[in-house]
Design a protein around this motif. Structure first.
Motif, PDB file in Angstrom:
ATOM      1  N   ARG A 155       0.939  -1.028  -0.110  1.00  0.00           N
ATOM      2  CA  ARG A 155      -0.089   0.227  -0.064  1.00  0.00           C
ATOM      3  C   ARG A 155       0.917   1.225   0.083  1.00  0.00           C
ATOM      4  O   ARG A 155       0.646   2.142  -0.761  1.00  0.00           O
ATOM      5  CB  ARG A 155      -0.841   0.046   1.167  1.00  0.00           C
ATOM      6  CG  ARG A 155      -2.004   1.172   1.424  1.00  0.00           C
ATOM      7  CD  ARG A 155      -3.055   0.990   0.255  1.00  0.00           C
ATOM      8  NE  ARG A 155      -4.341   1.570   1.025  1.00  0.00           N
ATOM      9  CZ  ARG A 155      -5.695   1.031   0.986  1.00  0.00           C
ATOM     10  NH1 ARG A 155      -5.524  -0.334   0.758  1.00  0.00           N
ATOM     11  NH2 ARG A 155      -6.409   1.549   1.178  1.00  0.00           N
ATOM     12  N   VAL A 156       1.799   1.332   1.095  1.00  0.00           N
ATOM     13  CA  VAL A 156       2.837   2.282   0.808  1.00  0.00           C
ATOM     14  C   VAL A 156       3.642   2.451  -0.416  1.00  0.00           C
ATOM     15  O   VAL A 156       3.799   3.608  -1.098  1.00  0.00           O
ATOM     16  CB  VAL A 156       3.684   2.279   2.006  1.00  0.00           C
ATOM     17  CG1 VAL A 156       5.057   3.262   1.973  1.00  0.00           C
ATOM     18  CG2 VAL A 156       3.052   2.368   3.484  1.00  0.00           C
ATOM     19  N   GLN A 157       3.941   1.337  -0.841  1.00  0.00           N
ATOM     20  CA  GLN A 157       4.862   1.487  -2.106  1.00  0.00           C
ATOM     21  C   GLN A 157       4.048   1.995  -3.463  1.00  0.00           C
ATOM     22  O   GLN A 157       4.309   2.998  -3.934  1.00  0.00           O
ATOM     23  CB  GLN A 157       5.172   0.160  -2.625  1.00  0.00           C
ATOM     24  CG  GLN A 157       6.391  -0.486  -1.913  1.00  0.00           C
ATOM     25  CD  GLN A 157       7.634   0.224  -1.882  1.00  0.00           C
ATOM     26  OE1 GLN A 157       7.900   1.089  -1.173  1.00  0.00           O
ATOM     27  NE2 GLN A 157       8.519   0.027  -2.949  1.00  0.00           N
ATOM     28  N   CYS A 158       2.853   1.668  -3.420  1.00  0.00           N
ATOM     29  CA  CYS A 158       1.919   2.371  -4.409  1.00  0.00           C
ATOM     30  C   CYS A 158       1.274   3.659  -4.173  1.00  0.00           C
ATOM     31  O   CYS A 158       1.438   4.317  -5.132  1.00  0.00           O
ATOM     32  CB  CYS A 158       0.459   1.554  -4.635  1.00  0.00           C
ATOM     33  SG  CYS A 158       0.805  -0.206  -5.247  1.00  0.00           S
ATOM     34  N   ASN A 159       1.299   4.168  -2.856  1.00  0.00           N
ATOM     35  CA  ASN A 159       1.049   5.478  -2.666  1.00  0.00           C
ATOM     36  C   ASN A 159       2.480   6.434  -2.975  1.00  0.00           C
ATOM     37  O   ASN A 159       2.077   7.735  -3.224  1.00  0.00           O
ATOM     38  CB  ASN A 159       0.649   5.626  -1.109  1.00  0.00           C
ATOM     39  CG  ASN A 159      -0.858   5.255  -0.754  1.00  0.00           C
ATOM     40  OD1 ASN A 159      -1.711   5.170  -1.440  1.00  0.00           O
ATOM     41  ND2 ASN A 159      -1.152   4.695   0.341  1.00  0.00           N
ATOM     42  N   ASP A 206      10.518   2.921 -20.495  1.00  0.00           N
ATOM     43  CA  ASP A 206      10.608   3.366 -21.799  1.00  0.00           C
ATOM     44  C   ASP A 206       9.454   4.131 -21.997  1.00  0.00           C
ATOM     45  O   ASP A 206       9.539   5.191 -22.715  1.00  0.00           O
ATOM     46  CB  ASP A 206      10.699   2.111 -23.076  1.00  0.00           C
ATOM     47  CG  ASP A 206      12.110   1.460 -22.951  1.00  0.00           C
ATOM     48  OD1 ASP A 206      12.991   1.928 -22.093  1.00  0.00           O
ATOM     49  OD2 ASP A 206      11.983   0.383 -23.403  1.00  0.00           O
ATOM     50  N   ASP A 207       8.277   3.743 -21.650  1.00  0.00           N
ATOM     51  CA  ASP A 207       7.148   4.825 -21.962  1.00  0.00           C
ATOM     52  C   ASP A 207       7.054   6.063 -21.218  1.00  0.00           C
ATOM     53  O   ASP A 207       6.616   6.873 -21.733  1.00  0.00           O
ATOM     54  CB  ASP A 207       5.938   3.758 -21.485  1.00  0.00           C
ATOM     55  CG  ASP A 207       5.522   2.600 -22.290  1.00  0.00           C
ATOM     56  OD1 ASP A 207       6.094   2.622 -23.374  1.00  0.00           O
ATOM     57  OD2 ASP A 207       4.686   1.792 -21.891  1.00  0.00           O
ATOM     58  N   ASP A 262      -0.417  17.117 -19.886  1.00  0.00           N
ATOM     59  CA  ASP A 262      -1.257  15.717 -20.261  1.00  0.00           C
ATOM     60  C   ASP A 262      -0.109  14.544 -20.088  1.00  0.00           C
ATOM     61  O   ASP A 262      -0.315  13.535 -19.593  1.00  0.00           O
ATOM     62  CB  ASP A 262      -1.820  15.675 -21.578  1.00  0.00           C
ATOM     63  CG  ASP A 262      -3.193  16.864 -21.512  1.00  0.00           C
ATOM     64  OD1 ASP A 262      -3.515  16.908 -20.465  1.00  0.00           O
ATOM     65  OD2 ASP A 262      -3.705  16.905 -22.434  1.00  0.00           O
ATOM     66  N   ASN A 263       1.065  14.742 -20.913  1.00  0.00           N
ATOM     67  CA  ASN A 263       1.999  13.971 -21.007  1.00  0.00           C
ATOM     68  C   ASN A 263       2.610  13.448 -19.740  1.00  0.00           C
ATOM     69  O   ASN A 263       3.075  12.221 -19.087  1.00  0.00           O
ATOM     70  CB  ASN A 263       3.216  14.409 -21.946  1.00  0.00           C
ATOM     71  CG  ASN A 263       2.893  13.817 -23.375  1.00  0.00           C
ATOM     72  OD1 ASN A 263       1.895  14.188 -23.921  1.00  0.00           O
ATOM     73  ND2 ASN A 263       3.719  13.267 -24.135  1.00  0.00           N
ATOM     74  N   MET A 273       1.417   8.535 -13.793  1.00  0.00           N
ATOM     75  CA  MET A 273       0.284   7.447 -13.479  1.00  0.00           C
ATOM     76  C   MET A 273       1.152   5.877 -13.710  1.00  0.00           C
ATOM     77  O   MET A 273       0.384   5.238 -13.446  1.00  0.00           O
ATOM     78  CB  MET A 273      -0.916   7.526 -14.230  1.00  0.00           C
ATOM     79  CG  MET A 273      -1.622   8.916 -14.011  1.00  0.00           C
ATOM     80  SD  MET A 273      -3.163   8.949 -14.905  1.00  0.00           S
ATOM     81  CE  MET A 273      -4.032   8.035 -14.210  1.00  0.00           C
ATOM     82  N   ILE A 274       2.102   6.001 -14.116  1.00  0.00           N
ATOM     83  CA  ILE A 274       2.819   4.672 -14.539  1.00  0.00           C
ATOM     84  C   ILE A 274       3.544   4.148 -13.087  1.00  0.00           C
ATOM     85  O   ILE A 274       4.570   4.887 -12.943  1.00  0.00           O
ATOM     86  CB  ILE A 274       3.620   4.663 -15.773  1.00  0.00           C
ATOM     87  CG1 ILE A 274       3.003   4.998 -16.865  1.00  0.00           C
ATOM     88  CG2 ILE A 274       4.503   3.148 -15.844  1.00  0.00           C
ATOM     89  CD1 ILE A 274       3.754   4.975 -18.217  1.00  0.00           C
ATOM     90  N   LEU A 275       3.122   3.272 -12.650  1.00  0.00           N
ATOM     91  CA  LEU A 275       3.555   2.989 -11.335  1.00  0.00           C
ATOM     92  C   LEU A 275       5.308   2.521 -11.408  1.00  0.00           C
ATOM     93  O   LEU A 275       5.408   1.456 -12.146  1.00  0.00           O
ATOM     94  CB  LEU A 275       2.923   2.023 -10.432  1.00  0.00           C
ATOM     95  CG  LEU A 275       1.511   2.213  -9.533  1.00  0.00           C
ATOM     96  CD1 LEU A 275       1.110   0.964  -8.867  1.00  0.00           C
ATOM     97  CD2 LEU A 275       1.881   3.365  -8.793  1.00  0.00           C
ATOM     98  N   GLY A 276       6.107   2.984 -10.666  1.00  0.00           N
ATOM     99  CA  GLY A 276       7.725   2.641 -10.820  1.00  0.00           C
ATOM    100  C   GLY A 276       8.155   3.292 -12.076  1.00  0.00           C
ATOM    101  O   GLY A 276       9.345   2.868 -12.200  1.00  0.00           O
TER     102      GLY A 276
END
Length: 423
Positions: free
Chosen positions: A245-249, A320-321, A343-344, A350-353
């Motif tokens: 949970r903490v990692q994602c937050n 890469d994204d 936007d970019n 929003m890409i985790l990690g």
């Protein structure tokens, strides 16, 4: 020699058979739990009973099954499984006494219910005497009961007005519980199982898990939990849940695969990104957690294990994204198409990690500069979002922050003041 080989093969066969039985049992329990959540009580009952043909229920699963039978208006089976739960050591009496699943028994069969209450209270009294801080356990359990009661009521309604009112109540209660939880941590560190029992500790974890509005507190609580890892004083599943949970937050990928993606209609669809996903089941096994394939069944979706090559490819693709989105944002910045810059970067974040701390700081400076040029609120806000994330990660230097001239226009902003005061 042949006899030794035969015995070895026999032992291996028995071990393999037991492992398969355990796997099938856990898969059925997961499936039954999903039917339960979907309010398909008939199929939940059938699936629980299939599971119990393979293995007798523990206290928790007996209690769950009793609840399903009660919701299905089956008095005899509900009472039967409640008694099994109590025989197996069910101790959460405060929860049992007000659990809405058993309203049917309380209302229609008060005499039988009184016998259950009496047994539960005796269990509770005996168990409390074995704990160091029984009063603290009581306090925590009562906090959680109210928490779960409101969330249960919310799950039973589709009325938007009622949901809005309940959300307000839940938020207020979360804030109150958070305040109490901080005091508990301050006084007791992370309470041990020998101090407040497994149920008390589980309920305390639930309160902390719901404290997403205070990530710094979650991190601090996690650090307290970590000191107990390797002892018998902590539930490792709860530790794994809070760790993820903490990692994602903090916008990192999760490690143990405890967090899922939810669709707009309230259904789980998949796991949130997992770092080195191919070895997640090994990490889970080290903590006594079920394989992801079975765990996914609790949420109603299928999961298929991936190879190490695919896991590496997924992790690399995310990086890469992110880099591609950032490079495109920089091109748009040169042409002063600031909305596309926003936007970019928003998509990249929003890409985790995905985004490193360095990239987050670079984005904060860039959007502060854009805000100073345009005076448009969204750019100030996203700049502060990036800075706040770095603050939560404890990856922000005060000296560097104060030296950046683009942030001077933020000096009166509450979020930046909080960062300055606590960094």
């Amino acid at each position: 020699m042949k006899r030794c080989i035969f015995i070895a093969l026999l032992l291996f066969s028995c071990f393999t058979s037991k492992a398969q039985t355990d796997y099938n049992y856990q898969a059925l329990i997961a499936e039954a739990s999903l039917f339960h959540l979907q309010k398909d009580y008939k199929n939940a009952i059938l699936t629980f009973e299939k599971a119990f043909l393979l293995q007798k229920p523990d206290a928790l699963n007996a209690y769950k099954t009793a609840g399903v039978f009660a919701l299905d208006k089956n008095k005899n089976e509900a009472l039967k499984y409640l008694n099994i739960a109590l025989d197996k050591g069910w101790t959460e009496t405060d929860a049992l006494l007000i659990d809405p699943y058993f309203d049917f028994l309380r209302t229609d069969f008060p005499e039988e219910w009184k016998l259950i209450e009496k047994r539960a209270i005796l269990n509770e009294e005996h168990y409390s005497k074995t704990l160091k801080f029984p009063a603290l356990r009581k306090q925590i359990n009562l906090m959680t009961i109210q928490d779960q009661k409101l969330r249960f009521i919310k799950s039973q309604t589709k009325d938007p007005i009622q949901i809005k009112a309940l959300n307000k109540e839940i938020n207020a209660l979360d804030h109150k519980n958070l305040t109490e939880a901080k005091e508990i941590i301050k006084k007791y560190n992370w309470p041990k199982i020998s101090e407040i029992g497994k149920d008390g500790q589980n309920n305390f974890w639930l309160i902390v898990q719901h404290a997403d509005q205070d990530i710094r507190f979650q991190k601090m609580a996690l650090a307290k939990m970590e000191k107990l890892v390797g002892t018998k004083e902590i539930d490792l599943e709860n530790y794994a849940f809070l760790y993820d949970r903490v990692q994602c937050n903090l916008n990192y990928k999760q490690t143990y695969g405890t967090q899922v993606n939810w669709t707009k209609n309230g259904k789980a669809s998949s796991f949130r990104p997992i770092i080195k996903e191919d070895s997640a089941d090994k990490r889970r096994a080290d903590f006594g957690l079920l394989p992801l394939k079975i765990y996914a069944l609790n949420y109603g979706f299928q999961y298929f294990n991936i190879s190490s090559e695919q896991a590496l490819k997924n992790d690399s693709k995310d990086l890469d994204d992110v880099l591609q989105l950032i490079n495109e944002a920089k091109k748009y910045c040169k042409s002063k198409d600031f909305q596309k810059v926003y936007d970019n970067y928003n998509n990249a974040s929003m890409i985790l990690g995905g985004m490193s701390s360095e990239q987050n700081y670079e984005a904060a400076v860039l959007f502060a500069k854009i805000y100073n040029e345009t005076n448009e609120e969204q750019y100030r806000s996203i700049s502060l979002d990036f800075l706040t994330l770095l603050f939560y990660r404890e990856d922000l230097e005060k000296k560097k922050l104060m030296a950046e001239t683009e942030f001077k226009s933020f000096y009166t902003e509450e979020r930046l003041i909080e960062i300055f005061n606590n960094i």
